[in-house]
Motif scaffolding. Structure first.
Motif, mmCIF file in Angstrom:
data_model
loop_
_atom_site.group_PDB
_atom_site.id
_atom_site.type_symbol
_atom_site.label_atom_id
_atom_site.label_comp_id
_atom_site.label_asym_id
_atom_site.label_seq_id
_atom_site.Cartn_x
_atom_site.Cartn_y
_atom_site.Cartn_z
ATOM 1 N N LEU A 85 -2.608 -4.959 9.047
ATOM 2 C CA LEU A 85 -3.126 -6.478 8.360
ATOM 3 C C LEU A 85 -2.136 -7.442 7.964
ATOM 4 O O LEU A 85 -1.824 -8.306 7.328
ATOM 5 N N GLY A 86 -0.993 -6.504 7.828
ATOM 6 C CA GLY A 86 0.334 -7.533 7.404
ATOM 7 C C GLY A 86 0.968 -7.013 5.969
ATOM 8 O O GLY A 86 1.282 -8.047 5.216
ATOM 9 N N VAL A 87 0.026 -5.329 6.171
ATOM 10 C CA VAL A 87 1.033 -5.580 4.116
ATOM 11 C C VAL A 87 1.547 -4.419 4.707
ATOM 12 O O VAL A 87 1.395 -3.147 5.440
ATOM 13 N N PRO A 88 3.046 -4.457 3.785
ATOM 14 C CA PRO A 88 3.941 -3.668 3.845
ATOM 15 C C PRO A 88 3.470 -1.822 3.369
ATOM 16 O O PRO A 88 2.382 -2.093 2.324
ATOM 17 N N VAL A 89 4.182 -0.836 4.027
ATOM 18 C CA VAL A 89 3.477 0.257 3.264
ATOM 19 C C VAL A 89 4.751 1.703 3.016
ATOM 20 O O VAL A 89 5.305 1.465 3.430
ATOM 21 N N ILE A 90 4.548 2.007 1.976
ATOM 22 C CA ILE A 90 5.227 2.247 1.267
ATOM 23 C C ILE A 90 4.542 4.102 1.447
ATOM 24 O O ILE A 90 3.703 4.690 1.241
ATOM 25 N N ALA A 91 4.978 4.888 2.434
ATOM 26 C CA ALA A 91 4.998 6.278 2.883
ATOM 27 C C ALA A 91 5.140 7.412 2.330
ATOM 28 O O ALA A 91 6.385 7.555 2.533
ATOM 29 N N LEU A 92 4.400 8.149 1.663
ATOM 30 C CA LEU A 92 5.052 9.248 0.563
ATOM 31 C C LEU A 92 4.982 10.276 1.817
ATOM 32 O O LEU A 92 4.527 10.925 2.029
ATOM 33 N N VAL A 148 0.996 -1.084 -0.005
ATOM 34 C CA VAL A 148 -0.010 0.116 -0.418
ATOM 35 C C VAL A 148 0.850 1.147 0.057
ATOM 36 O O VAL A 148 1.614 1.726 1.016
ATOM 37 N N ALA A 149 0.843 1.881 -0.880
ATOM 38 C CA ALA A 149 1.719 3.327 -1.084
ATOM 39 C C ALA A 149 0.758 4.938 -0.924
ATOM 40 O O ALA A 149 -0.637 4.908 -1.658
ATOM 41 N N GLY A 150 1.599 5.663 -0.140
ATOM 42 C CA GLY A 150 1.072 6.796 0.287
ATOM 43 C C GLY A 150 1.090 7.915 1.050
ATOM 44 O O GLY A 150 1.526 6.357 2.047
ATOM 45 N N GLN A 151 -0.191 8.928 0.857
ATOM 46 C CA GLN A 151 0.249 9.611 2.617
ATOM 47 C C GLN A 151 -0.760 9.381 3.489
ATOM 48 O O GLN A 151 -0.303 9.268 4.697
ATOM 49 N N ALA A 152 -1.882 8.764 3.231
ATOM 50 C CA ALA A 152 -2.916 8.447 5.174
ATOM 51 C C ALA A 152 -2.688 7.649 5.684
ATOM 52 O O ALA A 152 -2.417 6.880 5.765
ATOM 53 N N GLY A 153 -2.789 8.593 6.932
ATOM 54 C CA GLY A 153 -2.257 7.931 7.941
ATOM 55 C C GLY A 153 -3.051 6.568 9.024
ATOM 56 O O GLY A 153 -2.105 5.735 8.763
ATOM 57 N N SER A 202 10.659 8.516 -9.816
ATOM 58 C CA SER A 202 11.642 7.491 -9.872
ATOM 59 C C SER A 202 12.268 7.232 -8.310
ATOM 60 O O SER A 202 12.042 5.963 -8.283
ATOM 61 N N ASP A 203 11.862 8.094 -7.150
ATOM 62 C CA ASP A 203 12.078 7.200 -5.799
ATOM 63 C C ASP A 203 10.735 5.979 -5.059
ATOM 64 O O ASP A 203 11.175 4.810 -5.131
ATOM 65 N N LEU A 204 9.665 6.608 -6.235
ATOM 66 C CA LEU A 204 8.450 5.746 -5.537
ATOM 67 C C LEU A 204 8.597 4.980 -6.123
ATOM 68 O O LEU A 204 8.119 3.366 -5.409
ATOM 69 N N ALA A 205 9.106 5.035 -7.575
ATOM 70 C CA ALA A 205 8.785 3.922 -8.956
ATOM 71 C C ALA A 205 10.483 2.733 -7.840
ATOM 72 O O ALA A 205 9.374 1.449 -8.082
#
Length: 376
Positions: free
Chosen positions: A297-304, A283-288, A333-336
């Motif tokens: 839930l056991g899913v890694p998070v990419i925090a922008l 899951v990727a995004g800013q939402a806290g 590019s960093d997010l990709a």
């Protein structure tokens, strides 16, 4: 019995609304959302007091507090205190859910709090200051913390505190249908465009990052849309092409389908982060709140992280989530690169997910809170 629930932010409102829905079966419930319109409570219970709006939209960034004060935070706080002072005998019990704002409001207005559900602090990342402990001691009868580390700090200070689960995980939004047919054999990823004014620009960045990877990975993109966001605006902002939805699914929470330039499907849903995260590699995004719930839930998070984010807040969240969180600047590019790290190594993604599940903790606080309020 009449009960007031005080919350402080959109994520907290959603948790407060779930608690209100359960308590409303047994008693009269009212809610005071100190920030925003309190849309989560719609159809569940009446809203009390004045509505407050922050210029920062709740983002804790460098200078955001000063910005909020310049744009009326002090006036809003005064209105809340004045309202609460006028309601001295209205409620039999008061519940505060969120951070210390609700406690400070009750303390200033002369109200006692029967139950404080702290869904902000974590023992993995922070401690209670002396001021915060004294505020809890002078205002609160019972505190439920996010973990037993924090509860232990309060018990050592002589307070009635415990840990029975994380209410964030009791209130994970789910969809009404199985999304498996929408994914098929593809790798699902979930993007969080967020709920604030910057959502459209953020979503365009997220889609651009995914676009750098669709040549190597067969992806299905899943989007939970916040109540304050607009699906069609998001589609236009990311230069997607709206197409007909999956014909076998006729559910009101399946909002729309679009395609990227290479026909990679992008599905939009009415919230539902629980259902989406469970099917996703990341899951990727800013939402806290949605990010914390996904990790739980056991899913890694990419925090922008925006450039003006408070370094102390970023560091605190990194300590809390450990390797379950990958912090990333607002760069395509960093997010990709962060996305590909998780796409190419499923086992590492699972390892990170296990850490998040341990750090965020299990459900259980909601049922306990309902029993506690009704038992006295």
């Amino acid at each position: 019995m009449r009960v007031l629930i005080i919350t402080n932010g959109m994520g907290e409102d959603a948790m407060g609304a779930a608690l209100a829905k359960q308590l409303a079966l047994h008693c009269e419930i009212e809610a005071l959302p100190t920030v925003g319109e309190g849309v989560a409570y719609k159809g569940i219970c009446p809203l009390m007091g004045p509505r407050g709006h922050l210029a920062s939209e709740g983002h804790r960034k460098q200078g955001s507090l000063i910005k909020d004060f310049k744009n009326g935070l002090a006036v809003t706080a005064y209105k809340h205190v004045r309202y609460m002072r006028q309601q001295k005998e209205r409620w039999d019990k008061i519940i505060v859910l969120g951070d210390m704002v609700g406690l400070a409001l009750c303390k200033t207005a002369g109200h006692k709090v029967d139950l404080y559900l702290d869904c902000y602090k974590s023992g993995y990342a922070s401690t209670y200051s002396a001021v915060e402990k004294h505020l809890i001691k002078s205002t609160v009868a019972k505190t439920l913390c996010r973990d037993d580390i924090l509860a232990g700090q309060l018990r050592a200070f002589g307070l009635d505190a415990g840990f029975v689960g994380n209410i964030m995980m009791d209130t994970v939004p789910e969809l009404s249908f199985d999304i498996s047919p929408l994914i098929g054999d593809k790798i699902a990823v979930t993007l969080l465009p967020g709920s604030r004014n910057a959502a459209k620009g953020l979503f365009d960045l997220e889609i651009s990052a995914v676009g750098r990877l669709t040549g190597k990975y067969d992806l299905a993109v899943l989007i939970p849309v916040a109540p304050t966001a607009d699906t069609e605006q998001l589609i236009r902002a990311a230069h997607l092409r709206q197409v007909e939805k999956h014909t076998d699914i006729d559910a009101p929470d399946y909002l729309a389908k679009a395609e990227m330039y290479d026909q990679t499907p992008v599905h939009f849903f009415d919230k539902g982060i629980g259902t989406l995260a469970r099917k996703s590699r990341f899951v990727a995004g800013q939402a806290g709140t949605a990010g914390f719930q996904s990790a739980g839930l056991g899913v890694p998070v990419i925090a922008l992280v925006p450039p003006d984010a408070r370094p102390s807040r970023v560091a605190r969240n990194e300590r809390l989530m450990g390797d379950s969180r990958i912090t990333c600047e607002l760069s395509t590019s960093d997010l990709a690169q962060a996305m590909e790290l998780l796409l190419k190594d499923e086992e590492d993604a699972k390892r990170r997910g296990r850490i998040g599940k341990e750090r965020i903790g299990p459900s259980g606080a909601l049922d306990y809170a309902v029993r506690l309020i009704l038992s006295h």
